[in-house]
Write a protein that holds these residues in place. Structure first.
Motif, PDB file in Angstrom:
ATOM      1  N   UNK A   1      28.718  27.609  58.132  1.00 12.51           N
ATOM      2  CA  UNK A   1      29.613  26.459  58.260  1.00 12.51           C
ATOM      3  C   UNK A   1      30.498  26.365  57.023  1.00 12.51           C
ATOM      4  N   UNK A   2      31.533  25.571  57.124  1.00 11.08           N
ATOM      5  CA  UNK A   2      32.460  25.381  56.004  1.00 11.08           C
ATOM      6  C   UNK A   2      31.886  24.322  55.061  1.00 11.08           C
ATOM      7  N   UNK A   3      31.205  24.783  54.012  1.00 11.15           N
ATOM      8  CA  UNK A   3      30.532  23.863  53.093  1.00 11.15           C
ATOM      9  C   UNK A   3      31.522  22.993  52.322  1.00 11.15           C
ATOM     10  N   UNK A   4      32.750  23.499  52.116  1.00 15.10           N
ATOM     11  CA  UNK A   4      33.743  22.711  51.398  1.00 15.10           C
ATOM     12  C   UNK A   4      34.122  21.451  52.171  1.00 15.10           C
ATOM     13  N   UNK A   5      34.076  21.549  53.502  1.00 19.90           N
ATOM     14  CA  UNK A   5      34.453  20.417  54.341  1.00 19.90           C
ATOM     15  C   UNK A   5      33.261  19.514  54.692  1.00 19.90           C
ATOM     16  N   UNK A   6      32.051  19.986  54.369  1.00 18.29           N
ATOM     17  CA  UNK A   6      30.845  19.284  54.811  1.00 18.29           C
ATOM     18  C   UNK A   6      30.819  17.830  54.346  1.00 18.29           C
ATOM     19  N   UNK A   7      31.137  17.588  53.076  1.00 22.64           N
ATOM     20  CA  UNK A   7      31.047  16.241  52.526  1.00 22.64           C
ATOM     21  C   UNK A   7      32.266  15.385  52.862  1.00 22.64           C
ATOM     22  N   UNK A   8      33.178  15.952  53.619  1.00 23.07           N
ATOM     23  CA  UNK A   8      34.339  15.182  54.080  1.00 23.07           C
ATOM     24  C   UNK A   8      34.263  14.915  55.587  1.00 23.07           C
ATOM     25  N   UNK A   9      33.094  15.153  56.156  1.00 26.18           N
ATOM     26  CA  UNK A   9      32.894  14.909  57.592  1.00 26.18           C
ATOM     27  C   UNK A   9      32.571  13.421  57.780  1.00 26.18           C
ATOM     28  N   UNK A  10      33.582  12.629  58.147  1.00 25.06           N
ATOM     29  CA  UNK A  10      33.436  11.173  58.218  1.00 25.06           C
ATOM     30  C   UNK A  10      32.359  10.751  59.219  1.00 25.06           C
ATOM     31  N   UNK A  11      32.254  11.482  60.304  1.00 25.75           N
ATOM     32  CA  UNK A  11      31.274  11.114  61.337  1.00 25.75           C
ATOM     33  C   UNK A  11      29.845  11.143  60.801  1.00 25.75           C
ATOM     34  N   UNK A  12      29.580  12.060  59.875  1.00 21.77           N
ATOM     35  CA  UNK A  12      28.232  12.166  59.310  1.00 21.77           C
ATOM     36  C   UNK A  12      27.862  10.905  58.531  1.00 21.77           C
ATOM     37  N   UNK A  13      28.842  10.304  57.860  1.00 22.74           N
ATOM     38  CA  UNK A  13      28.577   9.090  57.094  1.00 22.74           C
ATOM     39  C   UNK A  13      28.377   7.889  58.020  1.00 22.74           C
ATOM     40  N   UNK A  14      29.048   7.886  59.154  1.00 23.47           N
ATOM     41  CA  UNK A  14      28.810   6.839  60.148  1.00 23.47           C
ATOM     42  C   UNK A  14      27.413   6.981  60.733  1.00 23.47           C
ATOM     43  N   UNK A  15      27.008   8.219  61.004  1.00 27.89           N
ATOM     44  CA  UNK A  15      25.636   8.474  61.465  1.00 27.89           C
ATOM     45  C   UNK A  15      24.642   7.947  60.432  1.00 27.89           C
TER      46      UNK A  15
END
Length: 312
Positions: free
Chosen positions: A218-232
């Motif tokens: 997966x694209x680890x650089x984008x992982x912490x910018x995945x907004x849906x994960x923070x909503x989860x």
């Protein structure tokens, strides 16, 4: 006490993520790749997971008090899974279908096996482990029914789940096998029990190694910018545990049972999210990244929920 709980949670997450790191390195060095993990997924799904469920029943002692507490754990576990399903309905309605299904699953199903049981042992002792084990029953029933419904793709316009698949799936069949063993107090001979326990012990390391191979792709650089994960994370780690806490207090539950239930309700997203997304062809990149982010955040949120429940 809060700092102690943080330390316990952080230690457990660290143990899991060391194994994840091994899986990550194995994929990068081609020793155990994501392709091999996909082939291994059915082993985890059909063999290892049922072994875990059956083992949890064989480890319980049947007494009046234990039976009552097991029923309460089962009832409350059912309640907070229903709450989670209802709360997740309005969210993740737009976007790629394969990702939406993953996020909805991630909101509902917590890491009640790999994460909760070791934490319960450290914080509450054997009694807490027993109470949390009771929650595993509705977890497996719901994940292999509602969870399969969420993740499985429809074929030719037909419903992704049928009466046959509701009954004949690894989770339900395992409960059907394990519950009579518990109620009848059957003592399986070691020649049968030992192999089941050995297979069950593969669960955490195998799941974490597979998880690591998926993260590697997966694209680890984008992982912490995945907004849906923070909503989860907000829904799974804060909103749902607090609602469950209020309901359990209204039911008159307190003490060790309350703490065990809140510990279960506040667990981070289940590693099953990755397993199910792989099994049914959903977005396992989104699944892996969401599990990773929510698990890291839970290091802070779980001790807060534990402290809240212990004050009552």
């Amino acid at each position: 006490m809060f700092l102690q709980n943080v330390a316990v949670a952080a230690k457990q997450v660290a143990i899991l993520y060391i194994i994840v790191a091994v899986g990550f390195i194995c994929d990068r060095t081609k020793l155990f790749t994501e392709k091999a993990s996909r082939l291994t997924n059915d082993l985890l799904f059909y063999i290892v997971t049922p072994a875990i469920i059956i083992t949890s029943f064989t480890a319980m002692e049947l007494t009046d008090e234990n039976w009552h507490n097991l029923l309460m754990s089962f009832l409350c576990g059912t309640i907070f899974h229903v709450i989670a399903i209802i709360i997740s309905l309005p969210f993740f309605r737009h976007g790629v279908e394969d990702s939406i299904r993953v996020y909805k699953f991630a909101c509902v199903y917590g890491n009640v096996g790999y994460m909760v049981l070791p934490l319960a042992a450290a914080v509450l002792g054997n009694e807490g482990v027993f109470f949390c084990s009771g929650v595993l029953i509705p977890f497996n029933i719901f994940s292999f029914t509602h969870g399969v419904y969420l993740m499985k793709k429809s074929e030719n316009g037909k419903s992704p789940i049928s009466l046959k698949s509701l009954i004949f799936n690894p989770g339900i069949i395992s409960v059907i096998i394990g519950l009579p063993i518990y109620l009848l107090e059957l003592r399986l001979p070691d020649v049968i029990l030992a192999p089941v326990e050995y297979i069950a012990s593969l669960n955490t390391p195998l799941a974490m190694l597979m998880f690591g191979t998926y993260l590697s792709n997966t694209d680890l650089k984008k992982m912490f910018f995945r907004r849906e994960a923070y909503l989860v994370a907000l829904l799974k780690l804060i909103v749902m545990p607090l609602i469950s806490f209020g309901i359990f207090r209204l039911m008159g539950i307190s003490g060790t049972l309350l703490t065990a239930l809140i510990l279960s309700a506040s667990a981070p997203t289940a590693n099953n999210t990755v397993m199910f997304s792989t099994k049914y062809g959903r977005d396992n990149g989104a699944a892996s990244q969401t599990v990773a982010i929510v698990s890291f955040i839970s290091i802070i949120t779980m001790p807060i929920m534990i402290a809240l429940s212990q004050n009552f």
